[in-house]
Design a protein around this motif. Structure first.
Motif, PDB file in Angstrom:
ATOM      1  N   GLY A 125      62.936  26.375 -30.881  1.00  0.00           N
ATOM      2  CA  GLY A 125      63.523  25.416 -31.812  1.00  0.00           C
ATOM      3  C   GLY A 125      65.034  25.505 -31.849  1.00  0.00           C
ATOM      4  N   LEU A 126      65.549  26.721 -31.794  1.00  0.00           N
ATOM      5  CA  LEU A 126      67.004  26.922 -31.818  1.00  0.00           C
ATOM      6  C   LEU A 126      67.634  26.514 -30.492  1.00  0.00           C
ATOM      7  CD1 LEU A 126      69.469  27.911 -33.359  1.00  0.00           C
ATOM      8  CD2 LEU A 126      68.978  30.226 -32.540  1.00  0.00           C
ATOM      9  N   VAL A 127      66.997  26.900 -29.378  1.00  0.00           N
ATOM     10  CA  VAL A 127      67.535  26.588 -28.052  1.00  0.00           C
ATOM     11  C   VAL A 127      67.573  25.084 -27.816  1.00  0.00           C
ATOM     12  CG1 VAL A 127      67.028  26.744 -25.581  1.00  0.00           C
ATOM     13  CG2 VAL A 127      66.936  28.792 -27.003  1.00  0.00           C
ATOM     14  N   PHE A 128      66.559  24.370 -28.301  1.00  0.00           N
ATOM     15  CA  PHE A 128      66.510  22.931 -28.090  1.00  0.00           C
ATOM     16  C   PHE A 128      67.622  22.203 -28.852  1.00  0.00           C
ATOM     17  CE2 PHE A 128      62.812  23.367 -25.726  1.00  0.00           C
ATOM     18  CZ  PHE A 128      62.312  22.145 -25.324  1.00  0.00           C
ATOM     19  N   GLN A 129      68.106  22.768 -29.941  1.00  0.00           N
ATOM     20  CA  GLN A 129      69.105  22.096 -30.757  1.00  0.00           C
ATOM     21  C   GLN A 129      70.535  22.479 -30.402  1.00  0.00           C
ATOM     22  OE1 GLN A 129      67.538  19.624 -32.194  1.00  0.00           O
ATOM     23  NE2 GLN A 129      67.632  20.128 -34.352  1.00  0.00           N
ATOM     24  N   THR A 130      70.751  23.740 -30.038  1.00  0.00           N
ATOM     25  CA  THR A 130      72.109  24.256 -29.892  1.00  0.00           C
ATOM     26  C   THR A 130      72.954  23.522 -28.855  1.00  0.00           C
ATOM     27  OG1 THR A 130      71.385  26.433 -30.648  1.00  0.00           O
ATOM     28  CG2 THR A 130      73.475  26.327 -29.452  1.00  0.00           C
ATOM     29  N   PRO A 131      72.445  23.255 -27.633  1.00  0.00           N
ATOM     30  CA  PRO A 131      73.295  22.564 -26.655  1.00  0.00           C
ATOM     31  C   PRO A 131      73.791  21.198 -27.127  1.00  0.00           C
ATOM     32  CG  PRO A 131      71.407  23.556 -25.577  1.00  0.00           C
ATOM     33  CD  PRO A 131      71.166  23.669 -27.044  1.00  0.00           C
ATOM     34  N   ILE A 132      72.999  20.502 -27.948  1.00  0.00           N
ATOM     35  CA  ILE A 132      73.433  19.208 -28.471  1.00  0.00           C
ATOM     36  C   ILE A 132      74.656  19.394 -29.360  1.00  0.00           C
ATOM     37  CG2 ILE A 132      72.770  17.237 -29.896  1.00  0.00           C
ATOM     38  CD1 ILE A 132      69.909  17.655 -29.023  1.00  0.00           C
ATOM     39  N   GLU A 133      74.627  20.425 -30.203  1.00  0.00           N
ATOM     40  CA  GLU A 133      75.774  20.686 -31.075  1.00  0.00           C
ATOM     41  C   GLU A 133      77.001  21.093 -30.258  1.00  0.00           C
ATOM     42  OE1 GLU A 133      75.590  19.858 -34.093  1.00  0.00           O
ATOM     43  OE2 GLU A 133      73.401  19.616 -34.177  1.00  0.00           O
ATOM     44  N   ILE A 134      76.782  21.859 -29.185  1.00  0.00           N
ATOM     45  CA  ILE A 134      77.907  22.268 -28.335  1.00  0.00           C
ATOM     46  C   ILE A 134      78.514  21.050 -27.636  1.00  0.00           C
ATOM     47  CG2 ILE A 134      78.550  23.602 -26.286  1.00  0.00           C
ATOM     48  CD1 ILE A 134      76.474  25.674 -27.127  1.00  0.00           C
ATOM     49  N   LEU A 135      77.663  20.152 -27.139  1.00  0.00           N
ATOM     50  CA  LEU A 135      78.172  18.925 -26.534  1.00  0.00           C
ATOM     51  C   LEU A 135      78.986  18.117 -27.544  1.00  0.00           C
ATOM     52  CD1 LEU A 135      75.159  17.702 -24.356  1.00  0.00           C
ATOM     53  CD2 LEU A 135      77.400  18.439 -23.535  1.00  0.00           C
ATOM     54  N   ASP A 136      78.516  18.081 -28.784  1.00  0.00           N
ATOM     55  CA  ASP A 136      79.277  17.390 -29.833  1.00  0.00           C
ATOM     56  C   ASP A 136      80.669  18.005 -29.994  1.00  0.00           C
ATOM     57  OD1 ASP A 136      77.335  15.540 -30.437  1.00  0.00           O
ATOM     58  OD2 ASP A 136      76.462  16.718 -32.061  1.00  0.00           O
TER      59      ASP A 136
END
Length: 307
Positions: A125-136
């Motif tokens: 759950g954490l891995v699936f969300q984190t890259p999106i926030e980093i891209l932001d």
């Protein structure tokens, strides 16, 4: 601007649900295969991890093409914690929880114990969300939101933490939605059709914590195993991300708090795999029920049926 981040998060969950059909239907029910024909759980786990990698890579690629119109720049932060009376942060938490919940069922299908599945699911759950926030963080249109990241961590932590503490789920985040007249005020922002409004109109969204009292009671308690008590949070009169902007447009935003009954469908006994799958999916939603509301403008209100 930051409005779309919450929509992307919900989109990710539904993309995952629709992209893992080989695993999910079987994972919702216990494996009844006999010992003589015991499946290759190592093979299942390997295939599951490969499928998750492919699905997630495709999702990130698709989202990056759809949402990031301008070239990425230097990493920077954006503080959106005051927007939408924080209901978008609750949405991040609930969606991240549901990603962990779905992932855990797939890991159980692959032969992991409830405890290991919960740990793996929390990480997923954490891995699936984190890259999106980093891209932001690299996007000139957005920025890394610490508030979003905390919410993304809280969802999987709530799922995994319950299995580590109790060995079961006793508190489940859920979602409900109803149409509001506010969407017509700013259809471009809040949605011009029902298909858009359930994603965009935060005024119609309610997020719940559905608590199962029987799991906290004595073993000989006669409380129905399927009966839950739910506390909810919503907002009203937000026609812009900022409260001040909504006030300028002639509205008085306020928060709403709810107390209601709910159903834990997964605690309804059945041996049919189809029903178990349906009950698992239904547990994402808060069921319509009599509801007591409190808000700062009108005080207490009773709804004979609220969704």
């Amino acid at each position: 601007m930051m409005k779309w981040k919450g929509i992307r998060t919900i989109f990710l969950l539904f993309f995952l649900l629709s992209s893992l059909p080989p695993f999910l239907p079987f994972s919702f029910a216990q494996d009844t295969t006999s010992r003589a024909a015991e499946p290759c759980y190592r093979c299942r786990l390997r295939n599951l991890l490969i499928a998750e990698t492919v699905v997630y890579g495709s999702t990130i690629y698709g989202l990056s093409r759809a949402w990031y119109d301008n070239p990425l720049t230097n990493f920077h932060f954006f503080n959106d914690n005051r927007e939408w009376l924080q209901i978008d942060k609750v949405g991040h938490m609930v969606t991240a929880y549901q990603i962990a919940r779905v992932s855990a069922q797939a890991y159980r299908w692959a032969g992991l114990s409830d405890r290991k599945a919960a740990i793996y699911a929390g990480i997923t759950g954490l891995v699936f969300q984190t890259p999106i926030e980093i891209l932001d963080g690299f996007s000139p249109e957005y920025g890394f939101s610490v508030g979003d990241m905390i919410a993304n961590m809280a969802g999987p932590a709530l799922y995994t933490g319950q299995y580590l503490a109790w060995g079961e789920l006793r508190i489940q985040p859920k979602f409900s939605f109803h149409n509001t007249a506010l969407a017509k005020v700013r259809p471009n922002l809040l949605g011009s059709s029902w298909n858009e409004r359930w994603l965009k109109d935060y005024n119609g969204q309610t997020y719940w914590l559905s608590i199962n009292p029987s799991t906290f009671a004595r073993r000989d308690s006669k409380l129905p195993k399927w009966l839950n008590i739910a506390v909810g949070y919503g907002i009203q009169d937000m026609v812009a991300a900022e409260t001040s902007k909504s006030i300028e447009l002639g509205y008085r935003p306020y928060r709403q708090y709810y107390l209601s009954l709910d159903i834990d469908f997964t605690r309804i006994p059945t041996r049919k795999k189809g029903l178990k799958t349906l009950f698992f999916l239904l547990n994402t939603l808060k069921m319509p029920a009599p509801t007591l509301e409190y808000n700062g403008r009108n005080g207490f209100q009773f709804h004979a049926l609220y969704f």
